[in-house]
Scaffold this active site. Structure first.
Site, short mmCIF file in Angstrom:
data_model
loop_
_atom_site.label_atom_id
_atom_site.label_comp_id
_atom_site.label_asym_id
_atom_site.label_seq_id
_atom_site.Cartn_x
_atom_site.Cartn_y
_atom_site.Cartn_z
N SER A 25 -3.89 -3.98 9.34
CA SER A 25 -2.71 -3.39 9.99
C SER A 25 -1.98 -2.39 9.11
O SER A 25 -0.93 -1.87 9.52
CB SER A 25 -1.74 -4.51 10.40
N GLY A 29 5.20 -6.91 6.40
CA GLY A 29 4.04 -7.79 6.35
C GLY A 29 2.81 -7.12 6.95
O GLY A 29 2.91 -6.35 7.91
N ASP A 88 7.63 -7.41 10.10
CA ASP A 88 6.21 -7.76 9.95
C ASP A 88 5.37 -6.82 10.80
O ASP A 88 5.47 -6.82 12.03
CB ASP A 88 5.99 -9.22 10.37
N HIS A 89 4.53 -6.03 10.15
CA HIS A 89 3.69 -5.05 10.84
C HIS A 89 2.34 -5.65 11.25
O HIS A 89 1.52 -4.99 11.87
CB HIS A 89 3.47 -3.84 9.92
N SER A 90 2.09 -6.90 10.92
CA SER A 90 0.80 -7.53 11.22
C SER A 90 0.68 -7.82 12.71
O SER A 90 1.66 -7.84 13.45
CB SER A 90 0.64 -8.81 10.41
#
Length: 299
Positions: A75, A97, A245-247
């Protein structure tokens, strides 16, 4: 976390140190002097190009030789650098994240990633494809010479696909992918029904242009889909909201032991964007992710 230790374990060093699993995996591309093939693709490239629709919202790396190879799904934006630029961690990706999933695949299985490419239709920004792979990897060969003018994506319904990907160690993974014409959310439109489980979904929501872009939790279907709100790492005093959180990952809510890691978000505009998730069943890995979910959005 790996096949021998399927538990989330905090590292004692950052990703900017060239002495971790991420570096050593990708270094096989950067410093391999033999005949190695590779693809790097992203919807946000190191030189700030964006692979807009119909290209998929997808990030990853393929690396392969005659003994097999790896597929890394991640990601992190603007990562990894072009092979000619050498390996370097993208510090901008440290702000939020991120997730990385890496599968080790036998030579005979590897061409199945070419079928996945037909559905996620990735924006390829760097590629090396030695002629020795032309015969065995025909679909990947077509993508290796694609300059954005070829219609290599799937051309007719169904606009989604599910592919089995057994790893070298015999772990069974399932790749779920959709092309933009699928026209629905990957999670409540495909994944929950295929896995036959209620799901908890973590995805990136901070960049939604309007409040209306958000897809709420969905309890109107047989297998419900809930948005994760807050994550907390037990015993580490680390807590943050999904906006940090970029996940993009999924766990089955109550049982089933499913964990999925991928690259597409739960947003209305991304109903019409290509992308995917890769899933597997492992009780320890599932529990390791599930227990960090402190709060999720009720319906």
């Amino acid at each position: 976390m790996d096949n021998d230790n399927p538990e989330l374990t905090p590292s004692d060093r950052g990703l900017d140190v060239k002495n971790d699993a991420l570096f050593h995996t990708l270094d096989q591309i950067y410093n391999n002097k033999t005949e190695v093939g590779y693809f790097m693709y992203s919807d946000h490239t190191p030189d700030n190009r964006t692979g807009n629709d119909p290209r998929g919202h997808a990030k990853g790396v393929l690396g392969f030789e005659q003994s097999g190879g790896f597929w890394m799904i991640h990601s992190a934006p603007q990562f990894p650098p072009l092979r000619s630029d050498g390996y370097k961690w993208q510090e901008k990706a440290s702000k939020n994240g991120q997730t990385f999933l890496c599968l080790s695949l036998d030579y005979g299985i590897f061409n199945r990633t070419g079928t996945v490419f037909k559905y996620i239709f990735p924006y390829i920004y760097d590629v090396g494809f030695p002629a020795m792979f032309n015969k065995d990897y025909p679909m990947l060969r077509l993508f290796s010479v694609d300059k954005g003018t070829r219609q290599l994506h799937v051309q007719k319904a169904p606009w989604y696909d599910v592919i089995k990907l057994p790893t070298k160690e015999g772990v069974s993974f399932l790749s779920f992918s959709k092309y933009g014409k699928f026209g629905n959310d990957l999670y409540d439109g495909l994944l929950s029904n295929e896995l036959q489980q209620d799901l908890l979904v973590q995805s990136w929501i901070a960049t939604q242009k309007t409040a209306g872009d958000k897809l709420p939790s969905n309890c109107s279907i047989q297998y419900k889909v809930y948005n994760v709100n807050i994550m907390r790492f037990p015993g580490k005093n680390i807590e943050f909201t999904t906006s940090k959180d970029h996940s993009k990952w999924v766990v089955s809510k109550d049982n089933g032991n499913w964990l999925c890691i991928g690259d597409i978000n739960r947003q209305k505009p991304q109903k019409y964007r290509a992308g995917g998730q890769v899933c597997f069943q492992n009780k320890f890995a599932w529990n390791s992710f599930k227990k960090i979910v402190k709060d999720f959005e009720a319906c």
